[in-house]
Design a protein around this motif. Structure first.
Motif, PDB file in Angstrom:
ATOM      1  N   ALA A 197       0.866  -1.174   0.000  1.00 10.49           N
ATOM      2  CA  ALA A 197       0.000   0.000   0.000  1.00 10.49           C
ATOM      3  C   ALA A 197       0.903   1.224   0.000  1.00 10.49           C
ATOM      4  CB  ALA A 197      -0.907   0.008   1.230  1.00 10.49           C
ATOM      5  N   MET A 198       0.679   2.124  -0.951  1.00  5.07           N
ATOM      6  CA  MET A 198       1.478   3.346  -1.044  1.00  5.07           C
ATOM      7  C   MET A 198       0.648   4.511  -0.539  1.00  5.07           C
ATOM      8  SD  MET A 198       4.313   4.796  -1.693  1.00  5.07           S
ATOM      9  CE  MET A 198       5.221   3.576  -2.602  1.00  5.07           C
ATOM     10  N   LEU A 199       1.216   5.232   0.417  1.00  6.58           N
ATOM     11  CA  LEU A 199       0.574   6.417   0.993  1.00  6.58           C
ATOM     12  C   LEU A 199       1.439   7.632   0.696  1.00  6.58           C
ATOM     13  CD1 LEU A 199       0.171   4.211   3.921  1.00  6.58           C
ATOM     14  CD2 LEU A 199      -1.806   5.594   3.398  1.00  6.58           C
ATOM     15  N   ARG A 200       0.797   8.799   0.596  1.00  2.00           N
ATOM     16  CA  ARG A 200       1.526  10.035   0.314  1.00  2.00           C
ATOM     17  C   ARG A 200       1.173  11.110   1.332  1.00  2.00           C
ATOM     18  NH1 ARG A 200       5.668   9.269  -3.004  1.00  2.00           N
ATOM     19  NH2 ARG A 200       5.060   7.879  -4.681  1.00  2.00           N
ATOM     20  N   ASP A 226       2.702  16.858   0.802  1.00  3.21           N
ATOM     21  CA  ASP A 226       3.744  17.412  -0.078  1.00  3.21           C
ATOM     22  C   ASP A 226       4.332  16.361  -1.020  1.00  3.21           C
ATOM     23  OD1 ASP A 226       5.224  15.973   1.782  1.00  3.21           O
ATOM     24  OD2 ASP A 226       6.767  17.509   2.013  1.00  3.21           O
ATOM     25  N   GLY A 227       3.735  15.157  -1.061  1.00  2.89           N
ATOM     26  CA  GLY A 227       4.125  14.165  -2.053  1.00  2.89           C
ATOM     27  C   GLY A 227       5.119  13.112  -1.611  1.00  2.89           C
ATOM     28  N   GLN A 228       5.566  13.125  -0.364  1.00  2.56           N
ATOM     29  CA  GLN A 228       6.499  12.109   0.104  1.00  2.56           C
ATOM     30  C   GLN A 228       5.769  10.782   0.304  1.00  2.56           C
ATOM     31  OE1 GLN A 228       9.808  12.888   0.136  1.00  2.56           O
ATOM     32  NE2 GLN A 228       9.001  14.811  -0.653  1.00  2.56           N
ATOM     33  N   GLY A 229       6.458   9.677   0.074  1.00  4.87           N
ATOM     34  CA  GLY A 229       5.803   8.381   0.115  1.00  4.87           C
ATOM     35  C   GLY A 229       6.184   7.512   1.297  1.00  4.87           C
ATOM     36  N   ILE A 230       5.198   6.778   1.784  1.00  4.46           N
ATOM     37  CA  ILE A 230       5.416   5.698   2.744  1.00  4.46           C
ATOM     38  C   ILE A 230       4.789   4.466   2.130  1.00  4.46           C
ATOM     39  CG2 ILE A 230       4.790   4.752   4.994  1.00  4.46           C
ATOM     40  CD1 ILE A 230       5.164   7.432   6.197  1.00  4.46           C
ATOM     41  N   GLU A 231       5.584   3.430   2.006  1.00  5.73           N
ATOM     42  CA  GLU A 231       5.114   2.155   1.463  1.00  5.73           C
ATOM     43  C   GLU A 231       4.941   1.172   2.611  1.00  5.73           C
ATOM     44  OE1 GLU A 231       6.904  -1.464  -1.238  1.00  5.73           O
ATOM     45  OE2 GLU A 231       7.482   0.583  -1.762  1.00  5.73           O
ATOM     46  N   LEU A 232       3.754   0.600   2.714  1.00  2.00           N
ATOM     47  CA  LEU A 232       3.471  -0.425   3.713  1.00  2.00           C
ATOM     48  C   LEU A 232       3.435  -1.766   2.999  1.00  2.00           C
ATOM     49  CD1 LEU A 232       0.509   1.327   5.572  1.00  2.00           C
ATOM     50  CD2 LEU A 232       2.948   1.435   6.134  1.00  2.00           C
ATOM     51  N   ASP A 233       4.192  -2.746   3.486  1.00  2.00           N
ATOM     52  CA  ASP A 233       4.215  -4.080   2.877  1.00  2.00           C
ATOM     53  C   ASP A 233       3.767  -5.123   3.885  1.00  2.00           C
ATOM     54  OD1 ASP A 233       5.408  -2.740   0.782  1.00  2.00           O
ATOM     55  OD2 ASP A 233       7.099  -4.116   0.591  1.00  2.00           O
ATOM     56  N   LYS A 234       2.826  -5.954   3.466  1.00  3.92           N
ATOM     57  CA  LYS A 234       2.362  -7.112   4.238  1.00  3.92           C
ATOM     58  C   LYS A 234       2.842  -8.345   3.476  1.00  3.92           C
ATOM     59  CE  LYS A 234      -0.353 -10.137   6.385  1.00  3.92           C
ATOM     60  NZ  LYS A 234       0.056 -10.786   7.581  1.00  3.92           N
ATOM     61  N   PHE A 235       3.808  -9.076   4.037  1.00  2.80           N
ATOM     62  CA  PHE A 235       4.333 -10.283   3.394  1.00  2.80           C
ATOM     63  C   PHE A 235       3.442 -11.468   3.717  1.00  2.80           C
ATOM     64  CE2 PHE A 235       8.023  -7.689   2.887  1.00  2.80           C
ATOM     65  CZ  PHE A 235       8.647  -8.185   1.754  1.00  2.80           C
ATOM     66  N   HIS A 236       2.949 -12.105   2.656  1.00  3.68           N
ATOM     67  CA  HIS A 236       2.190 -13.343   2.804  1.00  3.68           C
ATOM     68  C   HIS A 236       3.137 -14.538   2.720  1.00  3.68           C
ATOM     69  CE1 HIS A 236      -1.368 -10.847   2.371  1.00  3.68           C
ATOM     70  NE2 HIS A 236      -0.827 -10.337   1.289  1.00  3.68           N
ATOM     71  N   ALA A 237       4.183 -14.409   1.905  1.00  3.39           N
ATOM     72  CA  ALA A 237       5.214 -15.444   1.784  1.00  3.39           C
ATOM     73  C   ALA A 237       6.508 -14.769   1.320  1.00  3.39           C
ATOM     74  CB  ALA A 237       4.786 -16.512   0.792  1.00  3.39           C
ATOM     75  N   PRO A 238       7.631 -15.093   1.888  1.00  2.00           N
ATOM     76  CA  PRO A 238       7.711 -15.709   3.203  1.00  2.00           C
ATOM     77  C   PRO A 238       7.164 -14.745   4.266  1.00  2.00           C
ATOM     78  CG  PRO A 238       9.889 -14.987   2.505  1.00  2.00           C
ATOM     79  CD  PRO A 238       8.948 -14.718   1.368  1.00  2.00           C
ATOM     80  N   HIS A 239       6.700 -15.318   5.356  1.00  2.60           N
ATOM     81  CA  HIS A 239       6.123 -14.498   6.426  1.00  2.60           C
ATOM     82  C   HIS A 239       7.180 -13.566   7.003  1.00  2.60           C
ATOM     83  CE1 HIS A 239       2.234 -16.406   6.486  1.00  2.60           C
ATOM     84  NE2 HIS A 239       2.831 -17.578   6.401  1.00  2.60           N
ATOM     85  N   ALA A 240       6.729 -12.401   7.413  1.00  2.00           N
ATOM     86  CA  ALA A 240       7.629 -11.418   8.018  1.00  2.00           C
ATOM     87  C   ALA A 240       8.185 -11.957   9.327  1.00  2.00           C
ATOM     88  CB  ALA A 240       6.884 -10.107   8.256  1.00  2.00           C
TER      89      ALA A 240
END
Length: 145
Positions: A55-58, A61-75
């Motif tokens: 999921a990409m959030l802004r 002012d346009g800066q990005g935070i990327e959220l990643d949920k790993f399904h495989a391999p598990h985090a």
């Protein structure tokens, strides 16, 4: 050659929906969400059999935070969820806000806890809050002038 800009910061999460809600409540906008998988992704990040939802959030002012949920391999959880700020590694992201008190109050309604706050001379008011999964967010409010 120099760096042009910061593109985004990655935060690996277990509860993607809760963390998305937290950052949206803070004032970021959900730009998009997708699932990635396959050998090309695995080769890029150094893992095999990768499948993850991003999921990409802004920020405004346009800066990005990327959220990643790993399904495989598990985090893999490394250390306690409520690790202190002096734990080695990336520890927090900080945002400039208009009103620290109002932002802290709003984020408390979304489950955030206050770590601490201070005033830096007459120029900044700072607060650290802890959100879902122990994510630390700094809030900075310019003072005076």
């Amino acid at each position: 050659m120099t760096i042009k800009r910061m593109d985004n910061v990655l935060i690996v999460v277990d509860d993607l929906e809760a963390v998305k809600r937290f950052f949206i409540a803070l004032g970021l906008t959900l730009e998009g969400e997708t699932t990635v998988e396959g050998p090309e992704v695995g080769h890029l990040i150094g893992l095999e059999n990768v499948r993850a939802t991003l999921a990409m959030l802004r920020t405004p002012d346009g800066q990005g935070i990327e959220l990643d949920k790993f399904h495989a391999p598990h985090a893999i959880r490394f250390g306690p969820v409520d690790a202190p700020v002096n734990t080695l590694g990336y520890r927090r992201v900080m945002f400039a806000v208009d009103d620290v008190d109002a932002t802290v109050a709003r984020m408390r309604e979304h489950g955030a806890g206050i770590i601490g706050e201070m005033r830096y001379e007459a120029s900044y008011r700072l607060a650290y809050i802890r959100g879902p999964e122990g994510i630390i967010v700094g809030l900075a409010e310019a003072q005076g002038s």
